[in-house]
Design an enzyme around this catalytic site. Structure first.
Site, PDB file in Angstrom:
ATOM      1  N   SER A 164    -103.847  65.949  -3.649  1.00  0.00           N
ATOM      2  CA  SER A 164    -103.548  64.915  -4.419  1.00  0.00           C
ATOM      3  C   SER A 164    -102.080  64.002  -4.135  1.00  0.00           C
ATOM      4  O   SER A 164    -101.870  63.141  -4.709  1.00  0.00           O
ATOM      5  CB  SER A 164    -103.427  65.072  -6.003  1.00  0.00           C
ATOM      6  OG  SER A 164    -102.355  66.060  -6.598  1.00  0.00           O
ATOM      7  N   ASP A 212     -93.352  57.557 -10.721  1.00  0.00           N
ATOM      8  CA  ASP A 212     -92.228  58.420 -10.753  1.00  0.00           C
ATOM      9  C   ASP A 212     -92.059  59.059  -9.573  1.00  0.00           C
ATOM     10  O   ASP A 212     -91.109  59.898  -9.391  1.00  0.00           O
ATOM     11  CB  ASP A 212     -92.660  59.516 -11.921  1.00  0.00           C
ATOM     12  CG  ASP A 212     -93.605  60.695 -11.314  1.00  0.00           C
ATOM     13  OD1 ASP A 212     -94.452  60.348 -10.725  1.00  0.00           O
ATOM     14  OD2 ASP A 212     -93.513  61.784 -11.648  1.00  0.00           O
ATOM     15  N   SER A 255     -96.783  59.582 -14.395  1.00  0.00           N
ATOM     16  CA  SER A 255     -97.195  59.343 -12.759  1.00  0.00           C
ATOM     17  C   SER A 255     -97.743  57.945 -12.612  1.00  0.00           C
ATOM     18  O   SER A 255     -97.226  56.924 -12.710  1.00  0.00           O
ATOM     19  CB  SER A 255     -97.880  60.478 -12.735  1.00  0.00           C
ATOM     20  OG  SER A 255     -97.930  60.729 -11.189  1.00  0.00           O
ATOM     21  N   ASP A 298     -93.151  61.131  -7.240  1.00  0.00           N
ATOM     22  CA  ASP A 298     -93.572  62.553  -6.784  1.00  0.00           C
ATOM     23  C   ASP A 298     -94.719  62.664  -5.907  1.00  0.00           C
ATOM     24  O   ASP A 298     -95.083  63.827  -5.377  1.00  0.00           O
ATOM     25  CB  ASP A 298     -93.799  63.652  -7.968  1.00  0.00           C
ATOM     26  CG  ASP A 298     -95.168  63.006  -8.698  1.00  0.00           C
ATOM     27  OD1 ASP A 298     -95.825  62.065  -8.535  1.00  0.00           O
ATOM     28  OD2 ASP A 298     -95.684  64.084  -9.688  1.00  0.00           O
TER      29      ASP A 298
END
Length: 547
Positions: A394, A307, A147, A309
């Site tokens: 987050s 990534d 990530s 997300d």
């Protein structure tokens, strides 16, 4: 934590990772499974570590891939395994290692053509697309990513057939088996050469980009975005979304300015994060300093982690939006502009997300579903449409298609980026302005997450507290109305403690990697009241741990 003197400034060359040494260590360093820090350890987002610390090496990926093959066999998962990687230096070696194991066992693997990069949400989308309407021959996936972690880290994450992050029932079993394989000197691992793996009939190139991009019109009002002729700025932060924005712009005839198209495994183009580390965190104003500095050039701008997300939304009025603020705006907008969603579709949030979301949900007349930390808790609700939206503080979220069916069951940064464009196009105002309106109606919360010291024993105890461990009836001058060690929406343990009053709350959760616990707190009475909550929270936690 003190602010590093170089936070928000370009990374000096001396801060850059030595990529040849990092990759060499992946193949040459042998982890010792007797050392806890060198074992396979699945957190909420898979196994992560660095080859330089003997925590992410070829042995880890061989063992984990073998364990996943056995898991798939035990669960009867026989469809293709969709596998993607991000742009971290260790991602391609790990993908190659995993392919060698999967091919040796005849697992059908689909990888992006040309060994290019694949965002986490594109893997989830591919899994769900394949599995739609199927009862057998189901697909699953692997994303090779740590990530937003620093450049010397690697990560390996498994998504089962529901398309979302694997639950602990899966990850604990895979972790345990992988460590047994490590302890056995990898004798149980079956592999072939990389050349044989790439040439195997079971390994095939797959177009993740085209189907994902074409399907976006079913979840975001791309016609409105195109019609508004917005000035849109994008910083992929050197991550996996870099191959997606061009096709999006071309298909939907929108003008996008990719301010940083560079892919560089040292991430030398980054500005340093708060602690002086290179970290591709799109929710950090220090890591996003470059794009924030350009905010007045665009109607809306955004960045994503490596990534893809997570999302970071930049507006002319607010600069980089606090993730909680944007989630609140997104929820307020979506539930008023998606008439085909179920009337009982809930607002999903993690219990450490802002209570502004609670107030927005109440105003909408929607059920609030408060779950433990981890996106896996939203998966079932997104699959059956009972959750319209699931979001984390987050900066990770996903939501349903326009028709109320599932889009992705993992966080989708591209989706939330484009939603910001839709909001601007449809309302004529940017999300920063709309959040100011929410504060005018519901109050202005002060929110902060800090770390507090804790030993390994204290962290273990914190994760097992009962509500009765809180012996006081008040917090920062207000009566305590809830003491939570289980999530209200599903009764699942939260791995810590949350204490709530009318105007504020705190939550304490142990860190999985450091000798600290994370203390989240929020007050609708201002910064001074927030400080009181934090001070008293430390005392409450200390007293509870003393027993």
């Amino acid at each position: 934590m003190a602010l590093h003197e170089l936070a928000g400034k370009p990374a000096p060359r001396s801060f850059l990772v030595n990529v040849p040494r990092l990759v060499s260590a992946y193949y040459t360093v042998a982890p010792d499974p007797k050392e806890p820090a060198q074992r396979v350890a699945f957190g909420t987002s898979g196994h992560r570590g660095s080859s330089l610390r003997a925590s992410f090496n070829e042995a880890h990926i061989l063992a984990t891939s073998q364990a996943l093959v056995e898991h798939r066999r035990a669960r009867g998962i026989t469809g293709p395994l969709f596998m993607g990687m991000d742009t971290h230096a260790l991602s391609e070696p790990a993908l190659a290692t995993a392919l060698e194991v999967f091919a040796a066992h005849g697992v059908e693997v689909r990888i992006q053509a040309g060994l290019r990069y694949t965002p986490t949400p594109a893997i989830s989308h591919a899994i769900l697309t394949w599995n739609r309407g199927r009862k057998t021959d189901l697909a699953d996936g692997v994303v090779v990513t740590p990530s937003h972690n620093p450049p010397d880290d690697g990560g390996f994450k498994y998504n089962p057939p529901d398309g979302g992050p694997a639950g602990t029932d899966v990850t604990k079993a895979v972790e345990a088996r992988a460590n047994t394989i490590l302890e056995g000197g990898l004798r149980d691992v079956k592999r072939v050469s990389f050349a044989k793996a790439m040439g195997a009939a079971t390994t095939a190139e797959h177009d993740f980009v085209g189907p994902y991009v074409a399907d976006l019109a079913n979840v975001v009002d791309m016609e409105a975005v195109a019609g508004a002729k917005l000035r849109i700025g994008i910083d992929p932060l050197g991550g996996a979304s870099v191959d997606y924005w061009g096709p999006i712009a071309e298909r939907y005839r929108i003008v996008l300015d990719i301010v940083n198209p560079v892919v560089d495994p040292t991430f030398a183009f980054m500005t340093l994060d708060r602690d002086g580390k290179i970290r591709m965190d799109c929710s950090s104003p220090y890591a996003m300093a470059g794009l924030i500095g350009l905010k007045d050039r665009f109607d809306v701008a955004f960045g994503n982690d490596v990534d893809t997300d997570r999302h970071g939304i930049v507006t002319p009025t607010a600069g980089l939006m606090n993730p909680n603020h944007y989630l609140s705006v997104a929820i307020a907008y979506l539930f008023r502009h998606r008439p085909d969603w179920r009337a009982d579709a809930a607002v999903g949030k993690t219990l450490v997300s802002s209570s502004m979301i609670d107030r927005v949900a109440k105003d909408l007349g929607r059920r609030l579903a408060e779950v433990p930390v981890g996106f896996k808790w939203f998966v079932d609700g997104l699959v059956d449409g009972s959750f319209g939206f699931g979001g984390e503080e987050s900066a990770g979220a996903s939501f349903l298609r326009k028709d109320g069916t599932v889009w992705t069951t993992d966080k989708d940064g591209i989706l939330l980026d484009l939603l910001a464009c839709e909001i601007r196009a449809v309302t004529g105002r940017d999300p920063g302005e709309l959040y100011e309106e929410l504060e005018g109606r519901f109050g202005s919360p002060a929110y902060e997450r800090i770390d507090a010291p804790a030993t390994r024993e204290q962290k273990a105890a914190l994760g097992k507290l009962s509500p009765e461990a809180v012996r006081t009836d008040s917090l920062a001058g207000e009566t305590i109305v809830a003491r939570l060690t289980k999530a209200p929406a599903n009764g699942a343990p939260i791995g810590g403690l949350k204490v709530v009053t009318e105007s504020g709350w705190f939550a304490a959760r142990p860190s999985g990697t450091e000798d600290v616990y994370k203390l989240y707190a929020e007050s609708f009475k201002g910064r001074d009241h927030l400080k009181r909550i934090q001070d008293e929270a430390r005392e409450i936690v200390a007293a509870a741990l003393r027993g």
